[in-house]
Design a protein around this motif. Structure first.
Motif, mmCIF file in Angstrom:
data_model
loop_
_atom_site.group_PDB
_atom_site.id
_atom_site.type_symbol
_atom_site.label_atom_id
_atom_site.label_comp_id
_atom_site.label_asym_id
_atom_site.label_seq_id
_atom_site.Cartn_x
_atom_site.Cartn_y
_atom_site.Cartn_z
ATOM 1 N N ASN A 160 7.199 14.080 -3.384
ATOM 2 C CA ASN A 160 7.104 13.356 -4.657
ATOM 3 C C ASN A 160 7.013 11.849 -4.520
ATOM 4 O O ASN A 160 6.720 11.154 -5.501
ATOM 5 N N GLY A 161 7.304 11.323 -3.324
ATOM 6 C CA GLY A 161 7.473 9.886 -3.177
ATOM 7 C C GLY A 161 6.306 9.053 -3.656
ATOM 8 O O GLY A 161 6.481 8.081 -4.406
ATOM 9 N N LYS A 162 5.099 9.407 -3.259
ATOM 10 C CA LYS A 162 3.934 8.585 -3.607
ATOM 11 C C LYS A 162 3.669 8.599 -5.107
ATOM 12 O O LYS A 162 3.352 7.551 -5.705
ATOM 13 N N ASP A 163 3.792 9.752 -5.747
ATOM 14 C CA ASP A 163 3.578 9.825 -7.188
ATOM 15 C C ASP A 163 4.625 9.019 -7.941
ATOM 16 O O ASP A 163 4.301 8.303 -8.905
ATOM 17 N N HIS A 216 14.859 7.065 3.786
ATOM 18 C CA HIS A 216 14.925 8.533 3.752
ATOM 19 C C HIS A 216 15.732 9.049 4.939
ATOM 20 O O HIS A 216 16.579 9.942 4.790
ATOM 21 N N TRP A 217 15.478 8.472 6.104
ATOM 22 C CA TRP A 217 16.287 8.836 7.278
ATOM 23 C C TRP A 217 17.756 8.531 7.036
ATOM 24 O O TRP A 217 18.630 9.363 7.316
ATOM 25 N N ASP A 258 0.841 -1.192 0.000
ATOM 26 C CA ASP A 258 0.000 0.000 0.000
ATOM 27 C C ASP A 258 0.878 1.245 0.000
ATOM 28 O O ASP A 258 1.854 1.335 0.776
ATOM 29 N N VAL A 259 0.576 2.196 -0.866
ATOM 30 C CA VAL A 259 1.471 3.333 -1.067
ATOM 31 C C VAL A 259 1.636 4.167 0.196
ATOM 32 O O VAL A 259 2.738 4.681 0.475
ATOM 33 N N ASP A 260 0.576 4.343 0.977
ATOM 34 C CA ASP A 260 0.694 5.142 2.200
ATOM 35 C C ASP A 260 1.563 4.439 3.237
ATOM 36 O O ASP A 260 2.412 5.071 3.885
ATOM 37 N N SER A 261 1.359 3.128 3.392
ATOM 38 C CA SER A 261 2.185 2.353 4.311
ATOM 39 C C SER A 261 3.639 2.357 3.850
ATOM 40 O O SER A 261 4.565 2.507 4.658
ATOM 41 N N TRP A 262 3.842 2.197 2.541
ATOM 42 C CA TRP A 262 5.203 2.224 1.994
ATOM 43 C C TRP A 262 5.876 3.554 2.275
ATOM 44 O O TRP A 262 7.029 3.604 2.724
ATOM 45 N N HIS A 263 5.191 4.653 2.016
ATOM 46 C CA HIS A 263 5.776 5.977 2.179
ATOM 47 C C HIS A 263 6.184 6.215 3.629
ATOM 48 O O HIS A 263 7.277 6.737 3.908
ATOM 49 N N ALA A 264 5.319 5.828 4.561
ATOM 50 C CA ALA A 264 5.640 5.996 5.976
ATOM 51 C C ALA A 264 6.861 5.174 6.370
ATOM 52 O O ALA A 264 7.737 5.646 7.114
ATOM 53 N N SER A 265 6.946 3.948 5.865
ATOM 54 C CA SER A 265 8.080 3.081 6.182
ATOM 55 C C SER A 265 9.366 3.611 5.568
ATOM 56 O O SER A 265 10.412 3.649 6.225
ATOM 57 N N ALA A 266 9.300 4.008 4.307
ATOM 58 C CA ALA A 266 10.496 4.527 3.638
ATOM 59 C C ALA A 266 10.992 5.803 4.299
ATOM 60 O O ALA A 266 12.203 6.034 4.406
ATOM 61 N N ASN A 309 13.650 -7.511 8.365
ATOM 62 C CA ASN A 309 13.960 -6.108 8.096
ATOM 63 C C ASN A 309 12.765 -5.174 8.220
ATOM 64 O O ASN A 309 12.514 -4.346 7.347
ATOM 65 N N ASP A 310 12.043 -5.265 9.350
ATOM 66 C CA ASP A 310 11.029 -4.245 9.569
ATOM 67 C C ASP A 310 11.728 -2.924 9.889
ATOM 68 O O ASP A 310 12.960 -2.850 9.988
ATOM 69 N N ALA A 311 10.958 -1.845 10.031
ATOM 70 C CA ALA A 311 11.552 -0.512 10.173
ATOM 71 C C ALA A 311 12.469 -0.428 11.390
ATOM 72 O O ALA A 311 13.553 0.167 11.332
ATOM 73 N N GLU A 312 12.051 -1.031 12.493
ATOM 74 C CA GLU A 312 12.868 -0.993 13.708
ATOM 75 C C GLU A 312 14.184 -1.727 13.494
ATOM 76 O O GLU A 312 15.257 -1.243 13.905
ATOM 77 N N ASP A 313 14.134 -2.886 12.850
ATOM 78 C CA ASP A 313 15.360 -3.634 12.564
ATOM 79 C C ASP A 313 16.295 -2.820 11.672
ATOM 80 O O ASP A 313 17.516 -2.834 11.862
ATOM 81 N N PHE A 314 15.726 -2.155 10.673
ATOM 82 C CA PHE A 314 16.524 -1.354 9.746
ATOM 83 C C PHE A 314 17.310 -0.291 10.507
ATOM 84 O O PHE A 314 18.534 -0.159 10.332
ATOM 85 N N VAL A 315 16.638 0.482 11.333
ATOM 86 C CA VAL A 315 17.298 1.572 12.051
ATOM 87 C C VAL A 315 18.339 1.022 13.023
ATOM 88 O O VAL A 315 19.461 1.542 13.118
ATOM 89 N N THR A 316 17.998 -0.055 13.725
ATOM 90 C CA THR A 316 18.950 -0.657 14.665
ATOM 91 C C THR A 316 20.201 -1.127 13.940
ATOM 92 O O THR A 316 21.331 -0.891 14.399
#
Length: 259
Positions: A186-189, A146-147, A133-141, A236-243
């Motif tokens: 621009n990410g979602k588009d 992006h971070w 889902d694009v909204d879920s993807w954008h929030a995760s990215a 590789n969920d978001a928390e794993d990625f940052v850690t």
């Protein structure tokens, strides 16, 4: 090819990281390219990589191949970015074979940014689009890649650590070019445009649109493999990625301190 950033070998004092320092510019294709997984990062690409490796696609390329496994790969990605986005030099099949010649499959960024080029270079490869889902993807990215592309610690390390100095400039350049210097706006588009571009480029019979929560069955049916007896990988969920990134920063800092 236009003048490229020169290759440098990993310092012998970098003892806190396990990177290799293969110069891909000197490599050639060793195995056929069989699968192009061209969904954007943060759509389950780490899980897909593990799954493809379990199915025998060795190796399967991922951003981690460049960020933490063999950082000199970033030099060829810089060459590819310069050719595509700046019109500097050429990046042809020979260059793709040098960079990816040890791989039977590829997924994730930065490869997904070169969907058209990779489809043209490897026309017999099967194509997978990992979806989300694009909204879920954008929030995760936003919370992860992006971070990372704006991580001040990684940026600082890039000025004094060998691997960070290869990875960070490539990551930031790719991120800025692909999302037109404004991921949040621009990410979602661009996500939607990318998925439609791949659909337009690939015949239906050669394309699988796939979500990793579908498990083994549709993936194995598409690729012609029996379903493994083990559960489908989840990673590789978001928390794993940052850690993981923060641990990498610390290891690179140790390389610098004990240089």
């Amino acid at each position: 090819m236009a003048a490229s950033i020169p290759y440098t070998r990993k310092p012998t004092t970098d003892i806190f990281t396990n990177d290799t320092s293969i110069n891909r510019r000197e490599c050639q294709r060793k195995v056929p390219m069989r699968v192009l997984a061209l969904g954007l990062g943060r759509t389950g690409t780490v899980s897909l990589r593990i799954a493809l490796q379990k199915l025998g696609y060795t190796d399967t390329y991922h951003m981690m191949s460049a960020s933490v496994e063999n950082p000199p790969d970033c030099l060829m990605w810089q060459d590819a970015l310069a050719a595509k986005y700046e019109g500097k030099g050429r990046f042809r099949v020979e260059e793709w074979d040098a960079l990816l010649g040890h791989c039977q499959a590829v997924c994730d960024w930065p490869a997904a940014a070169f969907a058209k080029e990779l489809i043209e270079a490897y026309p017999t490869a099967k194509v997978i689009l990992t979806r989300r889902d694009v909204d879920s993807w954008h929030a995760s990215a936003k919370k992860t890649v992006h971070w990372r592309a704006h991580d001040p610690v990684l940026q600082l390390l890039s000025k004094c650590d060998w691997a960070a100095g290869l990875y960070y400039p490539m990551l930031r350049r790719f991120w800025d070019y692909f999302f037109l210097y404004d991921f949040e706006r621009n990410g979602k588009d661009i996500f939607r445009q990318h998925y439609q571009e791949v659909r337009d480029l690939v015949p239906l019979g050669n394309l699988l649109e796939y979500q990793v929560d579908m498990g083994w069955e549709p993936l194995c049916k598409f690729l012609g493999h029996p379903v493994p007896p083990t559960p489908f990988p989840r990673a590789n969920d978001a928390e794993d990625f940052v850690t993981r990134c923060k641990k990498r920063n610390l290891a690179q800092l140790m390389n610098v301190v004990f240089h």
